[in-house]
Scaffold this motif. Sequence first.
Motif, PDB file in Angstrom:
ATOM      1  N   VAL A 123      59.775  -4.559  51.419  1.00  0.00           N
ATOM      2  CA  VAL A 123      58.498  -3.929  51.748  1.00  0.00           C
ATOM      3  C   VAL A 123      57.947  -3.129  50.569  1.00  0.00           C
ATOM      4  N   ARG A 254      61.688  -3.969  58.848  1.00  0.00           N
ATOM      5  CA  ARG A 254      60.634  -4.265  57.868  1.00  0.00           C
ATOM      6  C   ARG A 254      59.246  -4.014  58.449  1.00  0.00           C
ATOM      7  N   LYS A 255      59.071  -4.312  59.733  1.00  0.00           N
ATOM      8  CA  LYS A 255      57.778  -4.084  60.386  1.00  0.00           C
ATOM      9  C   LYS A 255      57.459  -2.588  60.449  1.00  0.00           C
ATOM     10  N   LYS A 258      56.393  -1.568  57.018  1.00  0.00           N
ATOM     11  CA  LYS A 258      55.054  -2.137  56.777  1.00  0.00           C
ATOM     12  C   LYS A 258      53.984  -1.320  57.510  1.00  0.00           C
ATOM     13  N   LYS A 261      53.430   1.978  55.779  1.00  0.00           N
ATOM     14  CA  LYS A 261      52.682   1.750  54.546  1.00  0.00           C
ATOM     15  C   LYS A 261      51.206   1.495  54.845  1.00  0.00           C
ATOM     16  N   ASP A 262      50.927   0.671  55.847  1.00  0.00           N
ATOM     17  CA  ASP A 262      49.537   0.379  56.206  1.00  0.00           C
ATOM     18  C   ASP A 262      48.820   1.628  56.692  1.00  0.00           C
ATOM     19  N   TYR A 356      52.797  -7.548  63.365  1.00  0.00           N
ATOM     20  CA  TYR A 356      53.921  -6.677  63.687  1.00  0.00           C
ATOM     21  C   TYR A 356      54.851  -7.234  64.764  1.00  0.00           C
TER      22      TYR A 356
END
Length: 448
Positions: A123, A254-255, A258, A261-262, A356
Amino acid sequence: MVSHRLTQKLDEEKVFKDPVHRYVHVYDKLIWDLINTSEFQRLRRIRQLGTSYVTFHGAEHSRFNHSLGVYEVMRRILEKFMSRPAWSTEMPGWSEEDRLLCLCAALLHDVGHGPFSHSFEKVFDTDHEEWTRKILLGETQINQVLQQVSADFPHKVNEVIAKTYENKLVVSLISSQIDADRMDYLLRDAYYTGVNYGNFDLERILRVMRPHEEYAVIKYSGMHAVEDYIMSRYQMYWQVYFHPVTRSADVILRKIFKRVKDLYEQGYRFACPPRLLEGFLAGKIELKDYLRLDESTILYYFQMWQEEKDGILADLCDRFINRRLFKYVGFNPSSHMRLSLELEQLFKQAGIDPDYYLEFESSSDLPYDYYRPGEEGERLPIHLLMPDGELRELSQASHIVQSISGKAQTDHKIYFAQDLLEKKEKTYPAVVAKIKQALRDAEKSGVR
């Protein structure tokens, strides 16, 4: 001039009790000082097998455990090599410094790993090998200890780990297809996961291992022990490392990263701001920030983010903390593009965000390989020392190893939130029916 630091021993041997090797012996003050640095102690707080503990409840062992184990295997290899004067001709230019380089590289080879390292790296686009280099060469306690040997000693240790050191025998003992690293992690991971797949006769392999110019070789009489080792590695990858439940936990992990981060990039105001992750989120990572991270820190954030206003982040964290994992089906990689586009559209129509809650994931392993001229990638095959003194590549002598040599195997899975599909079924019955049919068709086409 040989540094006093190279030959300095502890006043009294230090011993670690170890469930795999029984004891880890430390005689050199240099090794003891490295173990006691903050950067190495940090490895106590990073699991060796990442999320595998959600599948194998005993897999709580750390990178610290493994690193000590690799050091011990290396120590025993060197002890056998250096106690046999007859082998000195096979170890040209071997010195006390090379012995210390081997031991230091074995101990420190994983020091750059971060929390849930491989998922984290994907990521945030980081590389644990690059962080290992920064820890060895940067302003760290480890660097200070290594500098006491000589100014260039940290660089030499880094070169061994990076496989660029001039003495290839030194490199091969820590990085090859039969090395101290692999021999420890197979035995250790098998022990802590409670499986038998990874067990092999380490004592036998150490007895038949011989130094030979740029790499170690195995006496022909020990071939069956090496066959067992290769098959152990093969089984561990498919039964433990690539277990589909563990991969489901990895996907959710990982989701989460992510989503964080988003949200960060969107300017979202976190109720629990990820202050220790800000460098990663902003793409400006300092070594001191990296070293502050461990798995207890990450799990603290996950606990707190279960109460975030953002429903996706809260849900994903709850799934990870409470083991509400994604379901999975196999798929045929030839239909990947068509199937992913179809399912993404259907998920959106059902009101489920595919970014997601849907993931196509593939895991691949090459259990044993041999050198093929003209092909990219460095392969150092295992060589057998025949009774007449000639060398023969392992797969040429072993029918068992030949059957799996050079044959990468890949497993393809679709991961998805089954419970969300069930919830949406009343509102979007036709769409959810299409999704379920597409998943059933994918499973049929993906059966190996």
